[in-house]
Every structure is written in structure tokens, then in C-alpha cells.
Design a protein around this motif. Structure first.
Motif, PDB file in Angstrom:
ATOM      1  N   ALA A  89       0.797  -1.124  -0.112  1.00 38.16           N
ATOM      2  CA  ALA A  89       0.035   0.061  -0.003  1.00 38.16           C
ATOM      3  C   ALA A  89       0.888   1.310  -0.049  1.00 38.16           C
ATOM      4  CB  ALA A  89      -1.006   0.065   1.200  1.00 38.16           C
ATOM      5  N   TRP A  90       2.111   1.008   0.494  1.00 41.13           N
ATOM      6  CA  TRP A  90       3.211   2.239   0.277  1.00 41.13           C
ATOM      7  C   TRP A  90       3.410   2.679  -1.040  1.00 41.13           C
ATOM      8  CZ3 TRP A  90       9.100   2.215   0.906  1.00 41.13           C
ATOM      9  CH2 TRP A  90       9.465   3.408   1.220  1.00 41.13           C
ATOM     10  N   LEU A  91       2.919   1.912  -2.021  1.00 45.52           N
ATOM     11  CA  LEU A  91       3.097   2.448  -3.390  1.00 45.52           C
ATOM     12  C   LEU A  91       2.335   3.950  -3.786  1.00 45.52           C
ATOM     13  CD1 LEU A  91       4.070   2.052  -6.471  1.00 45.52           C
ATOM     14  CD2 LEU A  91       2.035   0.609  -6.716  1.00 45.52           C
ATOM     15  N   ALA A  92       1.142   3.929  -3.273  1.00 49.18           N
ATOM     16  CA  ALA A  92       0.795   5.022  -3.346  1.00 49.18           C
ATOM     17  C   ALA A  92       1.377   6.537  -2.950  1.00 49.18           C
ATOM     18  CB  ALA A  92      -0.918   5.061  -2.884  1.00 49.18           C
ATOM     19  N   TYR A  93       1.904   5.957  -1.841  1.00 49.74           N
ATOM     20  CA  TYR A  93       2.670   7.325  -1.111  1.00 49.74           C
ATOM     21  C   TYR A  93       4.139   7.302  -1.904  1.00 49.74           C
ATOM     22  CZ  TYR A  93      -0.791   6.848   2.662  1.00 49.74           C
ATOM     23  OH  TYR A  93      -2.128   6.596   3.255  1.00 49.74           O
ATOM     24  N   GLN A  94       4.624   6.468  -2.501  1.00 49.28           N
ATOM     25  CA  GLN A  94       5.807   6.563  -3.053  1.00 49.28           C
ATOM     26  C   GLN A  94       5.441   7.586  -4.456  1.00 49.28           C
ATOM     27  OE1 GLN A  94       7.394   2.812  -4.088  1.00 49.28           O
ATOM     28  NE2 GLN A  94       6.872   1.985  -2.341  1.00 49.28           N
ATOM     29  N   ILE A  95       4.220   7.496  -5.088  1.00 53.94           N
ATOM     30  CA  ILE A  95       3.885   8.167  -6.148  1.00 53.94           C
ATOM     31  C   ILE A  95       3.711   9.564  -5.640  1.00 53.94           C
ATOM     32  CG2 ILE A  95       1.962   8.813  -7.898  1.00 53.94           C
ATOM     33  CD1 ILE A  95       1.550   5.697  -7.845  1.00 53.94           C
TER      34      ILE A  95
ATOM     35  N   LEU B 112       3.056   7.993   4.971  1.00 57.94           N
ATOM     36  CA  LEU B 112       3.417   9.551   4.596  1.00 57.94           C
ATOM     37  C   LEU B 112       4.734   9.821   5.395  1.00 57.94           C
ATOM     38  CD1 LEU B 112       2.272  11.826   3.257  1.00 57.94           C
ATOM     39  CD2 LEU B 112       0.850  12.543   5.291  1.00 57.94           C
ATOM     40  N   THR B 113       4.806   9.521   6.646  1.00 58.31           N
ATOM     41  CA  THR B 113       6.220  10.124   7.172  1.00 58.31           C
ATOM     42  C   THR B 113       7.232   9.408   6.470  1.00 58.31           C
ATOM     43  OG1 THR B 113       4.949  10.370   9.212  1.00 58.31           O
ATOM     44  CG2 THR B 113       7.121  10.342   9.440  1.00 58.31           C
ATOM     45  N   LEU B 114       7.098   8.141   6.232  1.00 59.39           N
ATOM     46  CA  LEU B 114       8.438   7.465   5.744  1.00 59.39           C
ATOM     47  C   LEU B 114       8.433   8.163   4.283  1.00 59.39           C
ATOM     48  CD1 LEU B 114      10.113   5.004   5.961  1.00 59.39           C
ATOM     49  CD2 LEU B 114       8.315   3.645   4.760  1.00 59.39           C
ATOM     50  N   THR B 115       7.666   8.514   3.523  1.00 62.13           N
ATOM     51  CA  THR B 115       7.902   8.785   2.205  1.00 62.13           C
ATOM     52  C   THR B 115       8.607  10.307   2.357  1.00 62.13           C
ATOM     53  OG1 THR B 115       5.693   7.834   1.450  1.00 62.13           O
ATOM     54  CG2 THR B 115       6.633   9.716   0.053  1.00 62.13           C
ATOM     55  N   LEU B 116       8.034  11.165   3.305  1.00 59.51           N
ATOM     56  CA  LEU B 116       8.688  12.687   3.512  1.00 59.51           C
ATOM     57  C   LEU B 116      10.166  12.138   4.060  1.00 59.51           C
ATOM     58  CD1 LEU B 116       5.740  14.565   5.012  1.00 59.51           C
ATOM     59  CD2 LEU B 116       6.592  14.578   2.700  1.00 59.51           C
TER      60      LEU B 116
ATOM     61  N   GLY C 294       5.360  11.015  -3.282  1.00 60.94           N
ATOM     62  CA  GLY C 294       7.096  11.448  -3.104  1.00 60.94           C
ATOM     63  C   GLY C 294       7.522  11.735  -4.372  1.00 60.94           C
ATOM     64  N   TRP C 295       7.193  11.170  -5.325  1.00 64.21           N
ATOM     65  CA  TRP C 295       7.764  11.288  -6.518  1.00 64.21           C
ATOM     66  C   TRP C 295       7.060  12.594  -7.474  1.00 64.21           C
ATOM     67  CZ3 TRP C 295       7.668   7.207 -11.161  1.00 64.21           C
ATOM     68  CH2 TRP C 295       8.425   7.750 -12.370  1.00 64.21           C
TER      69      TRP C 295
END
Length: 332
Positions: A214-220, A294-298, A222-223
């Protein structure tokens, strides 16, 4: 297939009433009609479809032969044009042959997991729906096979950009120089091994704990934030580094109404990337926001800055002035 024929095929093949889908969606909370906010959020999906078409821009700057450079530029914009025409054709079929209210209502029922979603396939997309409604033997299977192949083909573009980035960071002394090592044929084998190892580790994590997927959406997300930064950098480039701007190739120095074209394109890129960043973390796209993801992405941005400044300090102790790295354009 007309809209009436589609509705008739839908009823006979799946036992689903065209009008009941719209009514069920409204009863579940969907609101028909056009809204600017809804269109902007929906454009996130269209924008995601274009990922990969511009990846050759990462190495275009290293091409010195005008003929090869021209071919790459034509390939980049030409492929986007062809894709845009094909996508526009698909959207036309959906909106004028299937109907916007039906498709939006059906998508709402599908996305919310409603029990009123009664179509016989678990993955809803326009190609599936058109093929199903046309009642042509084999078309539904062909549509699904082509969708599957599109995912497999799109994956091919990613190793190139990941390896290219690792090699460039190493070549610029940000990462250890060993990563930029090549064999006798010029293949960056160390960067390939590093990229493979990191990728396999991520896959192992997802297999061990599928919720990480589910982290994929948050990676997008970040991108998209990274594109905002790049867009703003492009916008201020002619003013912040006028010397480099004036030394750039003629296409970079083009102006529109007296304003550098790269500034206008940079602002547009930052704007649409910002909309995309907002869209991918909105409840419409991912549901309830996960604070940890969200925190991991930032945090990845802070890790990147940490790696850069750590290498800056280390190289300075070695007598290598990193501040001169991007002061001038590389020689022809």
C-alpha cells in the motif's frame, strides 16, 4: 456499439440494468455531473499513464550528435502524441458510447466495494467494459491480455532509469565511485547489482508483509513532490543562473512573449505535479491516510539530503570541492 446496444448487452450478459447502476451509485453517495475538483483528481490517473515516456530525458543531455538528439526528442514527443490519441479514443468510447454517468457510478460502486457492483470481473477498467459490452467473441480475453502485457512492458523502462541515476550519482561523487565502475564493454555492472539487490529486498518485504504494498501510492506522492521541486528549479533557472542559461543550447533559450519557455513549462509542471501530489493522498485515491507511510515517504527526502551533505563533507576532506560540481555546463 450505441449506448442503447451497450445497455441491452449488459442486461443480457450480466443481468445488470444500466439505469439501476446509476441509481444504486446515487443511493450510495455518488453525485452525478461535472465538477472541477473531481476532474482534477481524476486527471491523476491520466497523468500516471504517461510515466516512462520522458525517461530518455535523463540521458539526452549527454548526447552530442545533433541527429541522435533530434531522433530522441521526436521519439519522446511522438510517442506521447500517439498515446494521447489512443487514450482520447478510449475516453470517447467510454463517454459517448457507454455514458459518463454510468461509468462514473459504476466506478464509484467498484471503488467503495459496494455489494451493488455486480459485473462478472473483479478488475474494472474501460477496456474490459467496452469489450464486455460489445459481445464480440474473444475481445474480452484480448483486452485483458493486452492490459496484462502493458504492465509487463512498462516495467522494462524502470531498470534503465534506476541504474542511470545510481551511475550518475556515483559519477558526480555523491555515492561511492565504485558504483560507477563499468566493464570492458561500458556496462555499469555494479550499479545494476545494487539496483537489483535493493529491488529484490523490497519485493521480499512486500511478500513477507503484503500491507507494505500500500506504500506504493505514497511513493507516487513523493515522486510528484520531486517533480514540483524540479519544475520550480526549471522556472527560476534563467534568473538564478543566467550564465548557464545563456550557455545552454538554443532550444533551452527559447522565449514566449519575452518569458523563457523553460520558466513557463517549469511553472506548469510544478502546478500539475502539485495537483497530482494532492490527488494521490486524498481519500478518493487511497482511502484513510496512513501517517506511517506518509512520514516514511517524506523521510526519504531527508535521507537524500543527508546522503548529499555527508558526501559533501567527505569529499571536502579529500580536497574535492563539491560546490563546483554544477557551476558550469560540461564541455562539448
Amino acid at each position: 456499439t450505441s449506448r442503447e446496444a451497450f445497455a441491452s448487452n449488459l442486461a443480457s450478459e450480466a443481468g445488470v440494468s444500466y439505469d439501476s447502476v446509476i441509481a444504486d451509485a446515487q443511493a450510495a453517495g455518488w453525485q452525478p455531473g461535472f465538477t472541477l475538483a473531481g476532474t482534477l483528481l481524476g486527471s491523476v490517473y491520466a497523468f500516471l499513464n504517461t510515466i516512462g515516456y520522458t525517461f530518455n530525458a535523463y540521458y539526452l543531455g549527454e548526447m552530442k550528435q545533433a541527429q541522435r538528439l533530434r531522433a530522441q526528442v521526436i521519439a519522446m514527443f511522438g510517442s506521447l502524441l500517439v498515446f494521447g490519441l489512443l487514450t482520447a479514443s478510449l475516453y470517447w468510447l467510454v463517454y459517448y458510447r457507454i455514458g459518463p454517468d454510468f461509468f462514473q457510478g459504476l466506478s464509484y460502486l467498484y471503488a467503495t466495494g459496494s455489494s451493488s457492483y455486480a459485473l462478472p470481473f473483479s478488475y474494472l477498467n474501460a477496456a474490459n467494459l467496452i469489450a464486455f459490452g460489445a459481445r464480440l467473441p474473444g475481445l474480452y480475453l484480448l483486452a485483458n491480455v493486452l492490459v496484462m502485457l502493458s504492465y509487463l512492458v512498462s516495467i522494462i523502462t524502470w531498470p534503465f532509469i534506476v541504474v542511470r541515476s545510481l551511475f550518475a550519482w556515483s559519477f558526480d561523487r555523491i555515492l561511492p565511485a565504485k558504483i560507477a565502475q563499468v566493464d570492458s564493454k561500458g556496462n555499469p555492472w555494479v550499479a545494476v547489482l545494487v539496483a537489483t539487490a535493493v529491488s529484490e529486498a523490497y519485493v521480499a518485504l512486500v511478500v513477507a508483509n503484503p500491507s507494505i504494498g500500500a506504500w506504493l501510492a505514497y511513493q507516487i506522492f513523493g515522486w510528484a513532490l520531486a517533480w514540483v521541486v524540479v519544475g520550480l528549479a526549471a522556472a527560476i533557472f534563467p534568473y538564478r543562473r543566467r550564465d548557464l542559461f545563456e550557455a545552454s543550447p538554443p532550444p533551452v533559450k527559447r522565449r514566449f512573449l519575452g518569458i523563457p519557455l523553460i520558466t513557463l513549462l517549469g511553472l506548469a509542471s510544478a502546478l500539475f505535479s502539485g495537483i497530482m501530489a494532492y490527488g494521490v493522498i486524498s481519500p478518493v485515491f487511497i482511502g484513510t491516510v496512513n501517517p506511517f507511510f506518509l512520514t516514511l515517504t517524506l523521510l526519504l527526502f531527508l535521507i537524500g539530503l543527508g546522503i548529499y551533505y555527508a558526501s559533501y563533507v567527505a569529499r571536502k576532506r579529500q580536497g574535492i570541492p563539491m560546490e563546483l560540481l554544477y557551476k558550469t555546463l560540461p564541455p562539448e
